[in-house]
Write a protein that holds these residues in place. Sequence first.
Motif, short mmCIF file in Angstrom:
data_model
loop_
_atom_site.label_atom_id
_atom_site.label_comp_id
_atom_site.label_asym_id
_atom_site.label_seq_id
_atom_site.Cartn_x
_atom_site.Cartn_y
_atom_site.Cartn_z
N ILE A 1 0.83 -1.21 0.00
CA ILE A 1 0.00 0.00 0.00
C ILE A 1 0.87 1.25 0.00
N MET A 2 1.93 1.25 0.80
CA MET A 2 2.80 2.42 0.88
C MET A 2 3.45 2.71 -0.47
N SER A 3 3.66 1.68 -1.28
CA SER A 3 4.34 1.86 -2.57
C SER A 3 3.52 2.66 -3.57
N VAL A 4 2.20 2.76 -3.38
CA VAL A 4 1.37 3.49 -4.34
C VAL A 4 0.99 4.88 -3.86
N LEU A 5 1.47 5.26 -2.68
CA LEU A 5 1.06 6.56 -2.12
C LEU A 5 1.62 7.73 -2.91
N GLU A 6 2.79 7.58 -3.49
CA GLU A 6 3.42 8.70 -4.19
C GLU A 6 2.77 8.96 -5.55
N ASP A 7 2.53 7.90 -6.30
CA ASP A 7 2.09 8.09 -7.69
C ASP A 7 0.73 7.48 -8.00
#
Length: 423
Positions: free
Chosen positions: A262-268
């Motif tokens: 989940i954290m991996s998609v927070l930026e983009d």
Amino acid sequence: MTPLHLGVDFALRSGDNSIVKLLLEFNADCSAADDAGKLPFDYIPTTGFEHEQLRQLTHTNVEEPARNNNNHDHGDSEGTQAQIMDNNNHDHVDSEGTQAQIMDQEPRNNIHDDSDAKQAKMDALDEELSKIVGLRDLKQQLRKLAKGVLLDKKRRATGINLGPRKKPHMAFLGNPGTGKTTVARILGKLLHSVGVLSSDTVIEVRRTDLVGEFIGHTGPKTRKKIEEAMGGILFIDEVYQLAPARSGSSRVDFGVEALEEIMSVLEDGDLVVIFAGYNEPMKQVFSSNEGFCRRVTHHFKFEDYSTQDLAELLTLKMTRQDEMSRLYGFKLDKGCTLDAVVSVMEKNSNEQLRNKMNGGLVDHMLNNARENLDSRLTFDSKGDDLFTIRLVDLEAGLQHVSQQAVKVWLGDKQTNILNLQLL
């Protein structure tokens, strides 16, 4: 709008004319008006060197407005321009003269430059926020966010290419019944209405929706939920259950894998993620991932409801009922004023019960109040009496909740939890 209208809109916001060029290459009709009667050219600011090429592209390809006359011989773009101007009783033949005439006109309205529409969106936002009890800080932050997004649209309409806004990922901290899930659902509508999100979808998940039983199952399971929420909101309740096990534990916990996914998609990613949970356990989530506080910039604490808040919530539930509500069609008696309901709350419940149940207390209280109304009525009752919940019903309903709570907690031998006078 036609695709060319949208292409011009994109060009104004991004400074990239390639979509307009491509559409014109495939004979997009510059003379096709939108529902407002405007051509794509009409939305381009008449000043500013950066828009010169876009103006020429969309204007030199405009055909004669008399579209039902198929016998006109449209020659080169210069002749076409002269024909347009002749139809409007202007004696401008060459492109230079046409452009001068355009520059003398008053600036045209831009697609996004509609102050009334933007204010209407803010008014609609305030209407939705009025359904939320308390949470003044949250409401203020949402107003700032919405206003900023709408102003950015106005800024882009001037031709300035702004950088993208980061998605407002949030952490909701609070006890059960404080409205975290309800607010997330309202947020989906609000953020979609002002353009932060492309969808009003809200996907609600817990640990069991994200974590698999075996190695290799958690990643795909979590990614599936993320994909479902794309464009909208992913609401993760009790997210602390995904945090790493405390030091010393030897068990394999796949919750960490889900959290990292989940954290991996927070930026983009094209979605807003809301992490929700109790106050204290959420601290473990904050400390377990060093990027959490950097990516999740909006933290909101959902305080326990006061008696005033509970009374307001009760009134809201009765005045803005959903058709699926068990109380749909019922109403409060005039004697059920806000002050009167507050008095009933204070007299028939204590702080510990209110803090443990929060909004759930109101739901149980109203359901019990309806049952008390049924017990009061006879089959000879008629008119408003059949649908009107009175103060005596509310009081009986709350007393029943309190008595049931005492029985449950006394069964656990927690005799010091409630004031026994509630019995």
